[in-house]
Write a protein that holds these residues in place. Sequence first.
Motif, PDB file in Angstrom:
ATOM      1  N   VAL A 125       9.171 -34.243 -17.536  1.00 41.62           N
ATOM      2  CA  VAL A 125       8.164 -33.220 -17.242  1.00 41.62           C
ATOM      3  C   VAL A 125       8.357 -32.738 -15.804  1.00 41.62           C
ATOM      4  CG1 VAL A 125       5.701 -32.768 -16.971  1.00 41.62           C
ATOM      5  CG2 VAL A 125       6.516 -34.156 -18.882  1.00 41.62           C
ATOM      6  N   ARG A 127      14.450 -42.745 -26.681  1.00 40.33           N
ATOM      7  CA  ARG A 127      13.046 -42.978 -26.330  1.00 40.33           C
ATOM      8  C   ARG A 127      12.806 -44.467 -26.076  1.00 40.33           C
ATOM      9  NH1 ARG A 127      11.949 -38.880 -30.561  1.00 40.33           N
ATOM     10  NH2 ARG A 127      11.548 -36.926 -29.459  1.00 40.33           N
ATOM     11  N   GLN A 148       0.751 -32.156 -15.918  1.00 41.65           N
ATOM     12  CA  GLN A 148       2.162 -32.189 -15.529  1.00 41.65           C
ATOM     13  C   GLN A 148       2.352 -32.798 -14.134  1.00 41.65           C
ATOM     14  OE1 GLN A 148       4.233 -28.664 -18.201  1.00 41.65           O
ATOM     15  NE2 GLN A 148       4.697 -28.853 -16.031  1.00 41.65           N
ATOM     16  N   LEU A 175       1.897 -36.645 -14.693  1.00 45.93           N
ATOM     17  CA  LEU A 175       3.024 -37.227 -15.414  1.00 45.93           C
ATOM     18  C   LEU A 175       4.280 -37.245 -14.561  1.00 45.93           C
ATOM     19  CD1 LEU A 175       2.670 -35.793 -19.051  1.00 45.93           C
ATOM     20  CD2 LEU A 175       2.293 -38.141 -18.293  1.00 45.93           C
ATOM     21  N   THR A 231       9.724 -38.993 -18.874  1.00 46.65           N
ATOM     22  CA  THR A 231       9.287 -38.028 -19.881  1.00 46.65           C
ATOM     23  C   THR A 231       9.954 -36.667 -19.744  1.00 46.65           C
ATOM     24  OG1 THR A 231       7.429 -37.345 -18.491  1.00 46.65           O
ATOM     25  CG2 THR A 231       7.014 -39.095 -20.095  1.00 46.65           C
ATOM     26  N   ASN A 257      11.546 -32.281 -28.385  1.00 51.16           N
ATOM     27  CA  ASN A 257      11.018 -32.442 -27.030  1.00 51.16           C
ATOM     28  C   ASN A 257       9.641 -33.103 -27.083  1.00 51.16           C
ATOM     29  OD1 ASN A 257      10.396 -32.228 -24.319  1.00 51.16           O
ATOM     30  ND2 ASN A 257      10.917 -30.071 -24.149  1.00 51.16           N
ATOM     31  N   SER A 278       8.070 -35.010 -24.952  1.00 55.93           N
ATOM     32  CA  SER A 278       7.261 -34.961 -23.737  1.00 55.93           C
ATOM     33  C   SER A 278       6.437 -33.686 -23.663  1.00 55.93           C
ATOM     34  CB  SER A 278       8.157 -35.082 -22.495  1.00 55.93           C
ATOM     35  OG  SER A 278       9.122 -34.051 -22.462  1.00 55.93           O
ATOM     36  N   THR A 279       7.028 -32.551 -24.044  1.00 57.43           N
ATOM     37  CA  THR A 279       6.283 -31.285 -24.041  1.00 57.43           C
ATOM     38  C   THR A 279       5.173 -31.317 -25.081  1.00 57.43           C
ATOM     39  OG1 THR A 279       8.243 -30.050 -23.313  1.00 57.43           O
ATOM     40  CG2 THR A 279       6.481 -28.780 -24.338  1.00 57.43           C
TER      41      THR A 279
END
Length: 382
Positions: free
Chosen positions: A351, A227, A334, A337, A349, A177, A179-180
């Motif tokens: 999110v 990605r 967050q 994003l 992403t 993950n 994005s996290t």
Amino acid sequence: MGRTKRKARKRQSYYDYSMLILVIFIVAFGLVMVYSASSFTAQTHDKYGYDAAFFLKKQAKSALAGAIFMLLVSKFDYRFLLKRIPLTKLKWAPFVFLIATFLQGLVLVISDEVNGAKRWLSIGGFSFQPSEVTKVAVIIFASYIIFAQPEIMKSILGSVKVGIFCALPIILIVIENLSTAIVIVCILGVMCFIASTKGPRIILVISLFILLAVGFIIILYFGEGFRMTRIQIWLDVENHEGGQQILQGLYAIASGGLFGTGLGQSMQKLGFIPESYNDMIFSIICEELGLCGAIIVMIVFIMIMWRIYTIAAHSPDLFGSLICYGVMAHIAIQVLLNIAVVTNSLPSTGVPLPFVSYGGTSLMILMAEMGLVLSVSNKIEN
């Protein structure tokens, strides 16, 4: 003497009810929007029992549990995290971090793949995302490190040390993950920036920009898989075959106009935007409530972050202040994003929009974080 004690208790009874009301408002608004965005999907699929309120019920349960966590945590003294665990030499702050790291490693070993990724753990019939737990654990642990040795932040090496100490769970998250992991790195960057002196701040900002730019260039020129596909979609959303979700989201935003089509009247949620109640829920907000509704939502987020900033600025110690700044960074990053992805300003992403997007673990952890902030506010002398 008795009057003096009463005054002392009164000075320490401050509780930020304005922030509590704002959090309750945004969570309630999120429940309304989850129902609006998910009702069509839920009532047209047998796996959801043809129940229009299927997702609303699950999110409402998470909101109720999150509210309980928030109130309970807010009544605890956040400084207990600095105390030693009975019968051990380990303090609670690093212990929380170790537990989060263990869960993050466990998810890669025993969890099942969901949508092609291992992100969920199931314990006793309850499923959750350890990566959400890791966010708050990193905030607590980084605050603890800087509080224990504030002098290290006089040099850029201090930020490097904090990053190294917090690196293991972030590396584990990157595997499944990205994005996290980016969110957590940005949170750490903000916390280190705030704790650093002027010189290291400038170097830290430049270093982060260079790191992000190099990472983007590597993915752009050498990347493969999903990605790279996301970047290709971002660069040519209208013509790429995988750009339908973002494109439909842009249609939703455009069709909303100034005042929107009306609550519950979205057309794009009728199967055009897959899982519109998740990361793309901001596009449904824009379509149904228009630009005015979207601006009001953003103002509420700004007000929440302002209240957190105010509490951080008046915190009785560095530890509480850094916890607040970490939570503020978490929410701000967050929100930025999510809105950037929905408007195609950044590549997708995954999110969620804090407090609003569907997701039980995210909601409960965010509300627990707000409980920590309220705990800090409760120690501010009125």
